[in-house]
Design a protein around this motif. Structure first.
Motif, PDB file in Angstrom:
ATOM      1  N   MET A 147       0.848  -1.198   0.000  1.00  0.00           N
ATOM      2  CA  MET A 147       0.000   0.000   0.000  1.00  0.00           C
ATOM      3  C   MET A 147       0.886   1.252   0.000  1.00  0.00           C
ATOM      4  O   MET A 147       1.962   1.270   0.583  1.00  0.00           O
ATOM      5  CB  MET A 147      -0.890   0.001   1.250  1.00  0.00           C
ATOM      6  N   ASN A 148       0.402   2.297  -0.687  1.00  0.00           N
ATOM      7  CA  ASN A 148       1.125   3.561  -0.684  1.00  0.00           C
ATOM      8  C   ASN A 148       1.194   4.121   0.730  1.00  0.00           C
ATOM      9  O   ASN A 148       0.379   3.803   1.576  1.00  0.00           O
ATOM     10  CB  ASN A 148       0.393   4.595  -1.557  1.00  0.00           C
ATOM     11  N   LYS A 149       2.157   5.001   0.938  1.00  0.00           N
ATOM     12  CA  LYS A 149       2.222   5.756   2.183  1.00  0.00           C
ATOM     13  C   LYS A 149       0.899   6.508   2.364  1.00  0.00           C
ATOM     14  O   LYS A 149       0.362   7.074   1.404  1.00  0.00           O
ATOM     15  CB  LYS A 149       3.399   6.741   2.076  1.00  0.00           C
ATOM     16  N   ALA A 150       0.376   6.503   3.578  1.00  0.00           N
ATOM     17  CA  ALA A 150      -0.906   7.168   3.830  1.00  0.00           C
ATOM     18  C   ALA A 150      -0.784   8.680   3.662  1.00  0.00           C
ATOM     19  O   ALA A 150       0.262   9.263   3.950  1.00  0.00           O
ATOM     20  CB  ALA A 150      -1.391   6.835   5.232  1.00  0.00           C
ATOM     21  N   LYS A 151      -1.859   9.284   3.144  1.00  0.00           N
ATOM     22  CA  LYS A 151      -1.960  10.742   3.064  1.00  0.00           C
ATOM     23  C   LYS A 151      -3.163  11.192   3.884  1.00  0.00           C
ATOM     24  O   LYS A 151      -3.941  10.358   4.341  1.00  0.00           O
ATOM     25  CB  LYS A 151      -2.103  11.170   1.608  1.00  0.00           C
ATOM     26  N   ALA A 152      -3.303  12.499   4.051  1.00  0.00           N
ATOM     27  CA  ALA A 152      -4.441  12.984   4.850  1.00  0.00           C
ATOM     28  C   ALA A 152      -4.873  14.372   4.424  1.00  0.00           C
ATOM     29  O   ALA A 152      -4.055  15.195   3.990  1.00  0.00           O
ATOM     30  CB  ALA A 152      -4.097  12.980   6.332  1.00  0.00           C
ATOM     31  N   ILE A 153      -6.179  14.592   4.543  1.00  0.00           N
ATOM     32  CA  ILE A 153      -6.776  15.904   4.324  1.00  0.00           C
ATOM     33  C   ILE A 153      -7.437  16.334   5.621  1.00  0.00           C
ATOM     34  O   ILE A 153      -8.226  15.582   6.197  1.00  0.00           O
ATOM     35  CB  ILE A 153      -7.864  15.852   3.224  1.00  0.00           C
ATOM     36  N   LEU A 154      -7.092  17.533   6.081  1.00  0.00           N
ATOM     37  CA  LEU A 154      -7.732  18.100   7.262  1.00  0.00           C
ATOM     38  C   LEU A 154      -8.591  19.274   6.815  1.00  0.00           C
ATOM     39  O   LEU A 154      -8.067  20.330   6.441  1.00  0.00           O
ATOM     40  CB  LEU A 154      -6.654  18.545   8.266  1.00  0.00           C
ATOM     41  N   LEU A 155      -9.899  19.059   6.820  1.00  0.00           N
ATOM     42  CA  LEU A 155     -10.840  20.089   6.366  1.00  0.00           C
ATOM     43  C   LEU A 155     -11.374  20.850   7.575  1.00  0.00           C
ATOM     44  O   LEU A 155     -11.958  20.247   8.481  1.00  0.00           O
ATOM     45  CB  LEU A 155     -12.018  19.446   5.641  1.00  0.00           C
ATOM     46  N   VAL A 156     -11.163  22.161   7.571  1.00  0.00           N
ATOM     47  CA  VAL A 156     -11.626  22.989   8.678  1.00  0.00           C
ATOM     48  C   VAL A 156     -12.630  24.007   8.142  1.00  0.00           C
ATOM     49  O   VAL A 156     -12.268  24.891   7.359  1.00  0.00           O
ATOM     50  CB  VAL A 156     -10.450  23.717   9.356  1.00  0.00           C
ATOM     51  N   ALA A 157     -13.884  23.853   8.543  1.00  0.00           N
ATOM     52  CA  ALA A 157     -14.904  24.830   8.152  1.00  0.00           C
ATOM     53  C   ALA A 157     -14.913  25.920   9.218  1.00  0.00           C
ATOM     54  O   ALA A 157     -15.314  25.689  10.365  1.00  0.00           O
ATOM     55  CB  ALA A 157     -16.256  24.158   8.038  1.00  0.00           C
ATOM     56  N   ASP A 158     -14.446  27.099   8.845  1.00  0.00           N
ATOM     57  CA  ASP A 158     -14.233  28.183   9.813  1.00  0.00           C
ATOM     58  C   ASP A 158     -15.555  28.581  10.479  1.00  0.00           C
ATOM     59  O   ASP A 158     -16.526  28.900   9.798  1.00  0.00           O
ATOM     60  CB  ASP A 158     -13.617  29.380   9.077  1.00  0.00           C
ATOM     61  N   GLY A 159     -15.575  28.552  11.806  1.00  0.00           N
ATOM     62  CA  GLY A 159     -16.753  29.036  12.542  1.00  0.00           C
ATOM     63  C   GLY A 159     -18.030  28.263  12.296  1.00  0.00           C
ATOM     64  O   GLY A 159     -19.136  28.784  12.501  1.00  0.00           O
ATOM     65  N   LEU A 160     -17.910  27.004  11.885  1.00  0.00           N
ATOM     66  CA  LEU A 160     -19.075  26.224  11.468  1.00  0.00           C
ATOM     67  C   LEU A 160     -20.052  25.937  12.606  1.00  0.00           C
ATOM     68  O   LEU A 160     -21.274  25.951  12.412  1.00  0.00           O
ATOM     69  CB  LEU A 160     -18.607  24.895  10.855  1.00  0.00           C
ATOM     70  N   GLY A 161     -19.545  25.686  13.801  1.00  0.00           N
ATOM     71  CA  GLY A 161     -20.421  25.320  14.911  1.00  0.00           C
ATOM     72  C   GLY A 161     -21.375  26.449  15.296  1.00  0.00           C
ATOM     73  O   GLY A 161     -21.078  27.630  15.083  1.00  0.00           O
ATOM     74  N   ASP A 162     -22.535  26.067  15.838  1.00  0.00           N
ATOM     75  CA  ASP A 162     -23.518  27.082  16.207  1.00  0.00           C
ATOM     76  C   ASP A 162     -24.330  26.592  17.391  1.00  0.00           C
ATOM     77  O   ASP A 162     -24.003  25.555  17.976  1.00  0.00           O
ATOM     78  CB  ASP A 162     -24.421  27.406  15.001  1.00  0.00           C
ATOM     79  N   ARG A 163     -25.340  27.388  17.768  1.00  0.00           N
ATOM     80  CA  ARG A 163     -26.263  26.998  18.833  1.00  0.00           C
ATOM     81  C   ARG A 163     -27.662  26.844  18.231  1.00  0.00           C
ATOM     82  O   ARG A 163     -27.878  27.285  17.100  1.00  0.00           O
ATOM     83  CB  ARG A 163     -26.268  28.073  19.924  1.00  0.00           C
ATOM     84  N   HIS A 166     -12.852  11.919  -5.600  1.00  0.00           N
ATOM     85  CA  HIS A 166     -11.558  12.023  -6.283  1.00  0.00           C
ATOM     86  C   HIS A 166     -10.397  11.672  -5.361  1.00  0.00           C
ATOM     87  O   HIS A 166      -9.254  12.044  -5.622  1.00  0.00           O
ATOM     88  CB  HIS A 166     -11.353  13.443  -6.822  1.00  0.00           C
ATOM     89  N   LEU A 167     -10.708  10.968  -4.294  1.00  0.00           N
ATOM     90  CA  LEU A 167      -9.718  10.719  -3.247  1.00  0.00           C
ATOM     91  C   LEU A 167      -8.696   9.663  -3.671  1.00  0.00           C
ATOM     92  O   LEU A 167      -9.076   8.578  -4.085  1.00  0.00           O
ATOM     93  CB  LEU A 167     -10.458  10.233  -1.995  1.00  0.00           C
ATOM     94  N   PRO A 168      -7.392   9.947  -3.542  1.00  0.00           N
ATOM     95  CA  PRO A 168      -6.401   8.896  -3.802  1.00  0.00           C
ATOM     96  C   PRO A 168      -6.538   7.772  -2.765  1.00  0.00           C
ATOM     97  O   PRO A 168      -7.040   7.994  -1.657  1.00  0.00           O
ATOM     98  CB  PRO A 168      -5.053   9.605  -3.627  1.00  0.00           C
ATOM     99  N   GLU A 169      -6.081   6.601  -3.136  1.00  0.00           N
ATOM    100  CA  GLU A 169      -6.081   5.444  -2.240  1.00  0.00           C
ATOM    101  C   GLU A 169      -5.340   5.754  -0.936  1.00  0.00           C
ATOM    102  O   GLU A 169      -4.377   6.527  -0.933  1.00  0.00           O
ATOM    103  CB  GLU A 169      -5.334   4.310  -2.968  1.00  0.00           C
ATOM    104  N   ASN A 170      -5.811   5.142   0.133  1.00  0.00           N
ATOM    105  CA  ASN A 170      -5.142   5.237   1.438  1.00  0.00           C
ATOM    106  C   ASN A 170      -4.989   6.686   1.921  1.00  0.00           C
ATOM    107  O   ASN A 170      -3.931   7.094   2.388  1.00  0.00           O
ATOM    108  CB  ASN A 170      -3.770   4.542   1.395  1.00  0.00           C
ATOM    109  N   THR A 171      -6.063   7.449   1.763  1.00  0.00           N
ATOM    110  CA  THR A 171      -6.069   8.830   2.259  1.00  0.00           C
ATOM    111  C   THR A 171      -7.079   8.952   3.403  1.00  0.00           C
ATOM    112  O   THR A 171      -8.199   8.460   3.292  1.00  0.00           O
ATOM    113  CB  THR A 171      -6.453   9.804   1.137  1.00  0.00           C
TER     114      THR A 171
END
Lengths: 412, 412
Positions: free
Chosen positions: A1-17, A334-339
């Motif tokens: 398997m390829n070396k693992a990759k990662a995406i960190l998605l941060v939705a700014d200020g997304l949380g609410d009440r 469109h995610l590469p394998e092992n991400t």
């Protein structure tokens, strides 16, 4: 398997009440977001406190924490982060400041802290003061948007333990920068350099052609620069050497790009990414996938939800959640394998508060080996039944790097 | 009522991730384990991060944390724990090393780092170098299994801030031990003693009868000892004075017995306890109950599940869970009155990872007064609905000692 990759998605200020007009649901709870929910269904969910429970995080301090840098150690004030955010290279030992171009009279009384909200010509004014030598201390200055700019002082033994020059009120005189402790020789020397910079900025700018033109047009001259918010450039371990992951950032704002640049990530220009509700978020998703071809880790910050919160507009938040959902759909198909994919927010910006709150935010980890839980929806209250429980921003990279198989063991 | 007692059962490496061949269940989720589930049903459950979320714990650092000793403070490297693990008495101020018996030529070039994986005679070689006086510093040496051993240097003002002598590659010369900081006098002195020990080990061992015999048989002589992994013996408060509980350990491996000895627990010999999947785990349960007659607290580590994880064998894990279940059944049916039982793991060793991961592990507290929750099964995902939420290793002794009624109040 390829070396693992990662995406960190941060939705700014997304949380609410919970919001009355949404039937006491949060925008995330009220929204139609099939791709975010799919991520929740296939991943491991929980709540995240960016700093600690109840702490109101800034976007800068939160991103530092989520990237694994304790903000109580590495966040040395607004100056260095503003400077990095506009592309300046803040080094360890530098002292950096946020600055305003302002208008003063000949007695150094501030007539306008924002120089009539000047919109053009500050690049020429900046060039005129950039590179000044202040008795062996180099002044590096760059304009930012409108009346804003940033100053870096570079030289041996500088200190950020000094006061502001901006009086913060119009009609008052420019303040003399003072050391907080008169026995601190580094601070005395740095304060002297700041005062010298302010004095010379006036000498150089008052008759500058840009200002002569402004006066001729009846506009207020940007005839002085007032530094504030001194902070020391911290000694920070670059992301790549910390984790062994080559990293890029896809973001819209100077603040987030500044944090990313600070930790050594490659910055990405995205066509149509404005930082507002009109931003082309799908293009950001495409940029994320492109970056993954050459990088192991991509941080992506989407700003719009935060704007909806600051403006008390549940509608804008709902629209941004729809855009975010579309982007996540694109990325997942469109995610590469092992991400690995992590989706979270850097803080809540509840419409009712119109500012960052200390409410925790939903987080999901998606990828090979995660302990998939029973959560079906990605929102503030559904994820409380998730397998992660309640974690902190500083935990995120530890959890992610152990999943990716790139973390050293502590002990035997 | 009698004074409360407690059993802390640690199933080494028990935690796992969903496994395809088990229908996307973990071994714990797939196993039939009526006694573990009974414990979960009658107790209070949750997840535990041995060190912190996502951190890949060693068995040594994890056991320190679970016993209430912050490993970031007390874990001073492999050397001291290896030495304690083979029964050596590491004291505060000692510097301890892991060592190899190696083979060198007359130019000090390492021909075999493991001296042909020598299997016998190292006790005689060890005796020949044990007790050397190195200019006022005493060298205490003991053999371990195969080519391994441990060295303790004892004397005033020693330092572990020194480099290794083992070049870690064959065909290279033995390294000179150096102080990390040449101005650190303690380190300079300690490094000098290490180099002297290495030199004298060669002088003493090269013509030792054991090696003459090996050479005659065409085997590589174990003609030098190479120390590495220097660590300072920490100042550690014994378990009994820390908690007021006389404690014993029932474990199979040197590493766990080393940690137990470190904190002053009595070690237990158990017939048939091998540390492998063939271990007589039921005998360990019997030893636990026996120890409870004379001790207030018994730590029991059962190794087998970890071996299954390292070997990517869900089957071995399932077999070890069955043995563990039998042991727990025995313990629960022979439990003295007013005894608490804690069941957890020191870390996950997922079959897919074949090493320790940073995934949290299930934990249950059983005994009088616990807030029994609705968990019905002892496994990684069932316990996320438990009353404990997500705790850390360092919390375990606090929770346990307050239940036992032996913890001092903090404040009024």
């Amino acid at each position: 398997m390829n070396k693992a990759k990662a995406i960190l998605l941060v939705a700014d200020g997304l949380g609410d009440r919970p919001i009355k007009s949404l039937g006491d649901k949060t925008p995330l709870e009220a929204a139609n977001k099939p791709n975010l929910d799919k991520l929740a269904k296939e991943g491991e969910c929980g709540l995240m406190d960016p700093i600690a429970p109840g702490v109101r995080a800034g976007s800068d301090t939160s991103h530092l924490a989520i990237l694994g840098y304790d903000p109580y150690k590495y966040y040395t004030g607004r100056g260095p982060f503003e400077a990095a955010g506009i592309g300046m290279d803040v080094k360890k030992g530098d002292v950096a400041f946020r600055c305003n171009f302002s208008t003063v009279d000949e007695n150094m009384v501030v007539l306008d802290r924002r120089a009539g909200r000047i919109t053009s010509g500050t690049d020429q004014l900046a060039a005129a003061v950039n590179g000044l030598d202040l008795d062996g201390i180099k002044a590096i200055f760059k304009e930012s948007v409108a009346h804003r700019g940033a100053l870096i002082l570079r030289g041996p033994n500088l200190s950020a333990e000094i006061t502001d020059t901006d009086p913060h009120h119009e009609g008052e005189k420019v303040l003399t920068c003072e050391p907080l402790d008169p026995n601190n020789e580094s601070a005395v020397r740095t304060a002297k350099a700041v005062n010298e910079f302010v004095r010379r900025s006036y000498e150089i700018l008052k008759d500058h052609p840009v200002n002569k033109e402004r006066i001729a047009q009846g506009l207020k001259p940007a005839n002085i620069i007032l530094p504030r918010g001194a902070g020391l450039g911290p000694s920070i371990e670059p992301f790549e050497s910390e984790y062994g992951l080559k990293a890029a950032c896809v973001a819209e704002t100077g603040l987030i790009n500044g944090v990313a640049r600070y930790v050594g990530m490659d910055i990405t220009e995205v066509p149509g990414a404005t930082g507002g509700p009109d931003s082309n978020v799908l293009n950001m998703g495409k940029a994320v996938i492109e970056r993954l071809a050459t990088h192991d880790f991509v941080l992506c910050n989407v700003k719009g939800a935060d704007v909806g919160g600051h403006d008390d507009s549940p509608q804008v938040k709902l629209e941004m959640i729809a855009k975010l959902d579309e982007m996540v759909g694109y990325i997942m198909s469109h995610l590469p394998e092992n991400t690995y994919v992590v989706l979270t927010a850097d803080h809540s910006t509840p419409c009712a508060v119109k500012d960052h709150s200390g409410d925790p935010v939903p987080i999901v980890f998606w990828g090979e080996g995660v302990r998939v839980d029973k959560c079906e929806h990605y929102d503030e209250r559904s994820v409380t039944a998730g397998g992660l429980g309640r974690i902190r921003g500083i935990d995120v990279m530890k959890i992610l790097t152990q999943l990716m198989g790139v973390q050293e063991k502590f002990g035997a």
